[in-house]
Design a protein around this motif. Structure first.
Motif, PDB file in Angstrom:
ATOM      1  N   THR A 114       9.412  -3.413   8.618  1.00  0.00           N
ATOM      2  CA  THR A 114      10.111  -4.175   9.291  1.00  0.00           C
ATOM      3  C   THR A 114      10.752  -4.721   9.351  1.00  0.00           C
ATOM      4  OG1 THR A 114       8.523  -5.459   8.925  1.00  0.00           O
ATOM      5  CG2 THR A 114       8.345  -3.117  10.855  1.00  0.00           C
ATOM      6  N   ASP A 142       4.264  -4.018   8.438  1.00  0.00           N
ATOM      7  CA  ASP A 142       4.662  -2.893   7.632  1.00  0.00           C
ATOM      8  C   ASP A 142       6.047  -3.329   7.320  1.00  0.00           C
ATOM      9  OD1 ASP A 142       6.450  -0.807   6.870  1.00  0.00           O
ATOM     10  OD2 ASP A 142       5.956  -0.071   9.429  1.00  0.00           O
ATOM     11  N   ARG A 193       1.125  -0.952  -0.183  1.00  0.00           N
ATOM     12  CA  ARG A 193       0.462   0.239  -0.479  1.00  0.00           C
ATOM     13  C   ARG A 193       1.180   1.255  -0.171  1.00  0.00           C
ATOM     14  NH1 ARG A 193      -5.276  -0.093  -1.768  1.00  0.00           N
ATOM     15  NH2 ARG A 193      -5.244  -2.140  -0.094  1.00  0.00           N
ATOM     16  N   SER A 221       0.364   4.270   0.824  1.00  0.00           N
ATOM     17  CA  SER A 221      -0.404   5.038   1.329  1.00  0.00           C
ATOM     18  C   SER A 221       1.180   5.223   2.787  1.00  0.00           C
ATOM     19  CB  SER A 221      -1.648   5.906   1.924  1.00  0.00           C
ATOM     20  OG  SER A 221      -1.784   3.781   2.435  1.00  0.00           O
ATOM     21  N   ASN A 222       1.075   3.212   2.860  1.00  0.00           N
ATOM     22  CA  ASN A 222       1.973   3.389   4.195  1.00  0.00           C
ATOM     23  C   ASN A 222       2.598   1.735   4.574  1.00  0.00           C
ATOM     24  OD1 ASN A 222       0.072   0.673   4.168  1.00  0.00           O
ATOM     25  ND2 ASN A 222      -1.809   1.482   5.569  1.00  0.00           N
ATOM     26  N   LEU A 223       2.869   1.781   3.264  1.00  0.00           N
ATOM     27  CA  LEU A 223       4.250   0.439   2.449  1.00  0.00           C
ATOM     28  C   LEU A 223       3.914  -0.869   3.494  1.00  0.00           C
ATOM     29  CD1 LEU A 223       7.550   2.569   3.238  1.00  0.00           C
ATOM     30  CD2 LEU A 223       6.033   2.114   0.997  1.00  0.00           C
ATOM     31  N   ARG A 224       2.124  -1.082   3.812  1.00  0.00           N
ATOM     32  CA  ARG A 224       2.546  -2.360   4.943  1.00  0.00           C
ATOM     33  C   ARG A 224       1.861  -3.477   3.456  1.00  0.00           C
ATOM     34  NH1 ARG A 224       1.510  -2.754   9.695  1.00  0.00           N
ATOM     35  NH2 ARG A 224       1.042  -1.101  10.937  1.00  0.00           N
ATOM     36  N   ARG A 278      16.570   1.823   5.062  1.00  0.00           N
ATOM     37  CA  ARG A 278      15.163   1.896   5.182  1.00  0.00           C
ATOM     38  C   ARG A 278      15.333   3.400   4.383  1.00  0.00           C
ATOM     39  NH1 ARG A 278      12.938   0.740  11.288  1.00  0.00           N
ATOM     40  NH2 ARG A 278      13.112  -1.250  10.783  1.00  0.00           N
ATOM     41  N   GLN A 286      12.980   4.309   0.805  1.00  0.00           N
ATOM     42  CA  GLN A 286      12.121   5.179   0.538  1.00  0.00           C
ATOM     43  C   GLN A 286      12.736   5.976  -0.397  1.00  0.00           C
ATOM     44  OE1 GLN A 286      11.931   6.216   4.921  1.00  0.00           O
ATOM     45  NE2 GLN A 286       9.786   4.737   4.998  1.00  0.00           N
TER      46      GLN A 286
END
Length: 457
Positions: free
Chosen positions: A185, A182, A151, A153-156, A192, A196
């Motif tokens: 993690t 997530d 996703r 929006s939240n990288l899930r 990270r 991003q």
């Protein structure tokens, strides 16, 4: 009196008590000729066979109750044309007989046909979509390449195939075992920001170069690529993980320094490139030279991107390595990503193997190199006698003699730095070999013996 919800009837039939047609009136919307042939014929004979029972029932209902319910029949005209007509039948009060009033439903029938056709098309498209989805699921779950849906929006994690679950080192082989987790993690803390930054570039530009990251307990290296897809309720990232090389071992305090550790700690920049100049490996010193924060942003790029003349310097370097198997003291300038320029000397050597055509390159920062004190004193001593000629010799001759002394000094210094290798000395001075030989003859330096270990070019 019963009020009929009929406006502008298209067909009006005057019937006798037995249902025989006595008069016919058509609206302008139905331009049919020859309807006089209906006169004297039972009404049920002018419709299709299926509508005959409906006609007889409307006549019976009108005789019994005064008005019949609305019923749709297919009216067959003398010309052979057939139209769907909705009729109601009314018992006349002033004289014996019945009045059949009909409305043309052709437009409604066409609309119904279109609606049915649209429903059938939607159903076919639905089953095609289900077929495509089934094939997608089959390919997604049987693919040997790790694929995840995140996703945006939240990288899930929305979905992951078994290969991705295995690459991330998750517990259990089921793809849904990590759904909703997530993704950050599973990423090393030091990587990270790099991930991003890559995803932000994908969101802005639609694509971005792949980066190398490490996952799982074994820190297995993977090339990470991403693309953005539109979805409901929001966009999602399609992330692919392709294995690169062998897993990196987890370092322990008992481990001895390996060759890789030594290369990483070198104060000079070090990269491994292929025959096209694409970087395959690098150390931290090179990242400092080019002002880049992570190796993943360098691996896969051409070394010429940061050289003074992108493409030209790299082309010369590769040509010399291909011809001589090595290059030493190749001077150029590195341009960093943040705008800094650094003078460097490059030494490189190739493996010379057809199946493993890699080149090791060392880049040494020479911007802060200071000349030895005795070398500076030697140059000052050589220029001393020229100072005494002021007033005795013209300025033009003084300048010419000074240039000669300086040239002789630096030609000799270049030979000393190159260990007597004239090819390398010419590269240091930015001269061709022919120009260097001319200066050697001019300043009587051609017969100088190189220092021990040196070689003439």
């Amino acid at each position: 009196m019963t009020t009929l919800n009929i406006s502008q009837p298209d067909v009006t039939l005057l019937l006798d008590m037995s249902g025989v047609i006595r008069e016919v009136t058509l609206s302008d919307a139905i331009s049919e000729k020859g309807v006089e042939a209906w006169l004297g014929r039972p009404w049920d004979e002018t419709v299709t066979e299926i509508g005959g029972d409906k006609v007889r029932r409307m006549v019976e209902d009108a005789l019994r109750t005064g008005v019949s319910a609305f019923r749709q029949v297919t009216q067959r005209f003398p010309s052979g044309r057939e139209l769907p007509i909705e009729y109601t039948t009314v018992l006349l009060g002033g004289r014996p007989g019945l009045l059949a009033i009909g409305k043309n439903l052709q437009a409604v029938a066409e609309l119904q046909s279109r609606l049915i056709a649209a429903q059938q098309t939607m159903e076919r498209d639905y089953w095609k979509l289900r077929d495509v989805e089934t094939r997608y699921r089959l390919l997604f779950h049987t693919s040997t390449e790790a694929v995840l849906l995140l996703r945006a929006s939240n990288l899930r994690i929305i979905e992951a195939n078994p290969a991705a679950v295995q690459a991330l080192g998750a517990v259990g082989p089921r793809p849904d075992s990590i759904a909703g987790r997530d993704f950050l993690t599973d990423v090393l803390p030091e990587e990270r920001d790099l991930l991003q930054a890559m995803l932000a570039r994908v969101r802005e530009q639609g694509k971005a170069p792949g980066i190398v990251m490490h996952f799982g307990q074994t820190r297995k290296a993977s090339l990470v690529r991403a693309s953005l897809m539109a979805s409901d309720p929001g966009p999602i990232f399609l992330v692919q993980l392709s294995p690169v090389g062998s897993p990196l071992p987890m370092p322990t305090q008992a481990d001895r320094l390996s060759v890789e550790d030594l290369i990483e700690r070198m104060p000079d920049g070090f990269v491994v490139i292929n025959q096209e100049g694409v970087i395959r490996r690098t150390n931290q010193a090179f990242l400092d030279l080019v002002e880049v924060g992570a190796k993943g942003l360098v691996v896969g790029e051409r070394l010429g991107r940061w050289l003074w003349r992108p493409g030209a310097d790299l082309t010369v370097l590769l040509a010399n390595v291909h011809r001589q198997r090595f290059v030493r003291l190749f001077s150029t300038t590195i341009h960093g990503e943040l705008g800094a320029s650094t003078e460097v000397e490059i030494s490189a050597a190739g493996t010379g193997e057809a199946g493993n055509p890699h080149i090791g390159v060392i880049l040494r920062d020479v911007a802060r190199r200071l000349p030895p004190a005795e070398d500076a004193n030697r140059l000052i001593s050589a220029l001393g006698p020229l100072t005494e000629q002021i007033g005795k010799t013209s300025l033009r001759k003084l300048v010419r003699d000074t240039i000669g002394v300086v040239e002789r000094h630096y030609v000799r210094a270049a030979l000393d730095l190159a260990g007597g290798n004239r090819t390398a000395a010419a590269e240091l001075l930015g001269l061709s070999r022919q120009s260097l030989y001319a200066k050697l003859n001019r300043y009587d330096l051609g017969d100088e013996t190189p220092p021990p270990g040196g070689a003439r070019g």
